[in-house]
Design a protein around this motif. Structure first.
Motif, PDB file in Angstrom:
ATOM      1  N   PRO A  18       0.715  -0.986  -0.303  1.00  0.00           N
ATOM      2  CA  PRO A  18       0.290   0.255  -0.095  1.00  0.00           C
ATOM      3  C   PRO A  18       0.723   1.118  -0.306  1.00  0.00           C
ATOM      4  O   PRO A  18       2.093   0.492   0.396  1.00  0.00           O
ATOM      5  CB  PRO A  18      -0.663  -0.074   1.339  1.00  0.00           C
ATOM      6  CG  PRO A  18      -1.036  -1.853   1.472  1.00  0.00           C
ATOM      7  CD  PRO A  18       0.333  -2.130   1.181  1.00  0.00           C
ATOM      8  N   PRO A  19       0.205   2.286  -0.690  1.00  0.00           N
ATOM      9  CA  PRO A  19       1.231   3.667  -0.883  1.00  0.00           C
ATOM     10  C   PRO A  19       2.146   3.854   0.451  1.00  0.00           C
ATOM     11  O   PRO A  19       2.954   4.521   0.692  1.00  0.00           O
ATOM     12  CB  PRO A  19       0.223   4.716  -1.588  1.00  0.00           C
ATOM     13  CG  PRO A  19      -0.799   3.912  -1.300  1.00  0.00           C
ATOM     14  CD  PRO A  19      -0.835   1.998  -1.114  1.00  0.00           C
ATOM     15  N   GLN A  20       1.320   3.802   1.686  1.00  0.00           N
ATOM     16  CA  GLN A  20       1.759   4.572   3.088  1.00  0.00           C
ATOM     17  C   GLN A  20       3.120   3.954   3.305  1.00  0.00           C
ATOM     18  O   GLN A  20       3.133   4.296   3.939  1.00  0.00           O
ATOM     19  CB  GLN A  20       0.489   4.343   4.177  1.00  0.00           C
ATOM     20  CG  GLN A  20      -0.206   2.965   4.070  1.00  0.00           C
ATOM     21  CD  GLN A  20      -0.953   2.533   3.671  1.00  0.00           C
ATOM     22  OE1 GLN A  20      -1.541   3.337   2.279  1.00  0.00           O
ATOM     23  NE2 GLN A  20      -1.997   1.736   4.597  1.00  0.00           N
ATOM     24  N   TYR A  21       2.953   2.494   2.544  1.00  0.00           N
ATOM     25  CA  TYR A  21       4.602   2.226   2.761  1.00  0.00           C
ATOM     26  C   TYR A  21       5.855   1.802   1.929  1.00  0.00           C
ATOM     27  O   TYR A  21       6.354   1.363   1.621  1.00  0.00           O
ATOM     28  CB  TYR A  21       4.667   0.434   3.361  1.00  0.00           C
ATOM     29  CG  TYR A  21       2.968   0.491   4.422  1.00  0.00           C
ATOM     30  CD1 TYR A  21       3.483   0.349   5.775  1.00  0.00           C
ATOM     31  CD2 TYR A  21       1.978  -0.323   4.011  1.00  0.00           C
ATOM     32  CE1 TYR A  21       2.346   0.277   6.794  1.00  0.00           C
ATOM     33  CE2 TYR A  21       0.954  -0.917   5.442  1.00  0.00           C
ATOM     34  CZ  TYR A  21       1.427  -0.156   6.122  1.00  0.00           C
ATOM     35  OH  TYR A  21       0.498  -0.315   7.750  1.00  0.00           O
ATOM     36  N   VAL A  22       5.029   2.723   1.070  1.00  0.00           N
ATOM     37  CA  VAL A  22       6.244   3.260  -0.101  1.00  0.00           C
ATOM     38  C   VAL A  22       6.772   4.634   0.018  1.00  0.00           C
ATOM     39  O   VAL A  22       5.883   5.220   0.027  1.00  0.00           O
ATOM     40  CB  VAL A  22       6.075   2.664  -1.430  1.00  0.00           C
ATOM     41  CG1 VAL A  22       6.595   2.657  -2.565  1.00  0.00           C
ATOM     42  CG2 VAL A  22       4.507   1.294  -1.376  1.00  0.00           C
ATOM     43  N   THR A  23       8.598   4.425   0.064  1.00  0.00           N
ATOM     44  CA  THR A  23       8.394   5.899  -0.102  1.00  0.00           C
ATOM     45  C   THR A  23       9.499   6.129  -1.383  1.00  0.00           C
ATOM     46  O   THR A  23      10.105   5.104  -1.641  1.00  0.00           O
ATOM     47  CB  THR A  23       9.926   6.257   1.039  1.00  0.00           C
ATOM     48  OG1 THR A  23      10.711   4.406   0.940  1.00  0.00           O
ATOM     49  CG2 THR A  23       9.357   5.993   2.793  1.00  0.00           C
ATOM     50  N   VAL A  24       9.383   7.632  -2.077  1.00  0.00           N
ATOM     51  CA  VAL A  24       9.503   8.294  -3.263  1.00  0.00           C
ATOM     52  C   VAL A  24      10.868   9.391  -3.016  1.00  0.00           C
ATOM     53  O   VAL A  24      10.275  10.285  -2.412  1.00  0.00           O
ATOM     54  CB  VAL A  24       8.652   8.118  -4.151  1.00  0.00           C
ATOM     55  CG1 VAL A  24       8.447   8.942  -5.320  1.00  0.00           C
ATOM     56  CG2 VAL A  24       7.390   7.345  -4.499  1.00  0.00           C
TER      57      VAL A  24
ATOM     58  N   VAL B  26       3.566  11.081  -3.004  1.00  0.00           N
ATOM     59  CA  VAL B  26       3.338  11.066  -4.358  1.00  0.00           C
ATOM     60  C   VAL B  26       2.656  10.174  -5.330  1.00  0.00           C
ATOM     61  O   VAL B  26       1.872   9.492  -5.064  1.00  0.00           O
ATOM     62  CB  VAL B  26       4.827  10.510  -4.569  1.00  0.00           C
ATOM     63  CG1 VAL B  26       4.677   9.555  -6.176  1.00  0.00           C
ATOM     64  CG2 VAL B  26       5.834  10.841  -3.976  1.00  0.00           C
ATOM     65  N   PHE B  27       1.979  11.044  -6.441  1.00  0.00           N
ATOM     66  CA  PHE B  27       0.402  10.337  -7.519  1.00  0.00           C
ATOM     67  C   PHE B  27       0.931  10.856  -8.434  1.00  0.00           C
ATOM     68  O   PHE B  27       1.680  11.652  -8.877  1.00  0.00           O
ATOM     69  CB  PHE B  27      -0.417  11.248  -7.667  1.00  0.00           C
ATOM     70  CG  PHE B  27      -1.255  12.415  -5.846  1.00  0.00           C
ATOM     71  CD1 PHE B  27      -1.881  11.571  -5.345  1.00  0.00           C
ATOM     72  CD2 PHE B  27      -1.125  12.889  -5.079  1.00  0.00           C
ATOM     73  CE1 PHE B  27      -2.428  11.362  -4.537  1.00  0.00           C
ATOM     74  CE2 PHE B  27      -0.992  13.306  -3.831  1.00  0.00           C
ATOM     75  CZ  PHE B  27      -2.200  12.705  -3.465  1.00  0.00           C
ATOM     76  N   ASN B  28       1.088   9.679  -9.323  1.00  0.00           N
ATOM     77  CA  ASN B  28       1.493   8.754 -10.668  1.00  0.00           C
ATOM     78  C   ASN B  28      -0.276   9.684 -11.546  1.00  0.00           C
ATOM     79  O   ASN B  28      -1.653   9.025 -11.720  1.00  0.00           O
ATOM     80  CB  ASN B  28       0.809   7.399 -10.665  1.00  0.00           C
ATOM     81  CG  ASN B  28       0.944   7.006 -11.919  1.00  0.00           C
ATOM     82  OD1 ASN B  28       1.238   7.845 -13.319  1.00  0.00           O
ATOM     83  ND2 ASN B  28       1.216   5.643 -12.474  1.00  0.00           N
TER      84      ASN B  28
END
Length: 150
Positions: free
Chosen positions: A70-76, A98-100
């Protein structure tokens, strides 16, 4: 009782023609006024909302494989964000998320040129300047890739 001067009758008001004051004044038009953008059929805000409500489209909008956390666990990182700066691969950061935005580009009411100003970079300041009343989290929730880290 005499005539009521506090509440005059309908005939006591003078009619004033102000139609001239409503005519457009070319000198009053703001030179920086935004240009109207004509969106292709099927690219209205309602069409975007319908696309977002379709659960089978969610991973497509996010642009990641289904097994991605899930996005809350991904860092960019900033360097990763910079790589996604093309119309066919566009990411932006808004308020630390961060949004695609690749799928959203053709739906943007301001047009492709305007939204691409944010592609590959932190677009928070530009987004808030023109869209302070818009919730990016809500509008782009299915496009969220991860959390932005400097």
């Amino acid at each position: 009782m005499g005539s009521n001067t506090l509440f005059p009758g309908p005939n006591s008001f003078q009619r004033v023609d102000r139609s001239d004051s409503l005519a457009p004044n070319s000198t009053a038009i703001n030179a920086r006024q935004r240009q109207k953008v004509v969106l292709e059929p099927g690219h209205s805000p309602l069409d975007w909302a319908n696309l977002n409500s379709n659960s089978s489209q969610r991973y497509k909008l996010r642009g990641v494989p289904p097994n991605t956390p899930p996005p809350q666990y991904v860092t960019v990182t900033k360097d990763e964000l910079k790589l996604h700066n093309r119309k066919d691969d566009a990411w932006t950061s808004i308020n630390g998320k961060v949004f695609n935005i690749t799928s959203y580009i053709d739906f943007h009411p301001g047009g492709v040129k305007q939204i691409m100003k944010c592609a590959g970079r932190d677009g928070t300041q530009l987004f808030n300047k023109y869209h302070a009343w818009v919730s990016a989290d809500r509008m782009l929730s299915n496009c969220m890739v991860g959390m932005y880290v400097n």
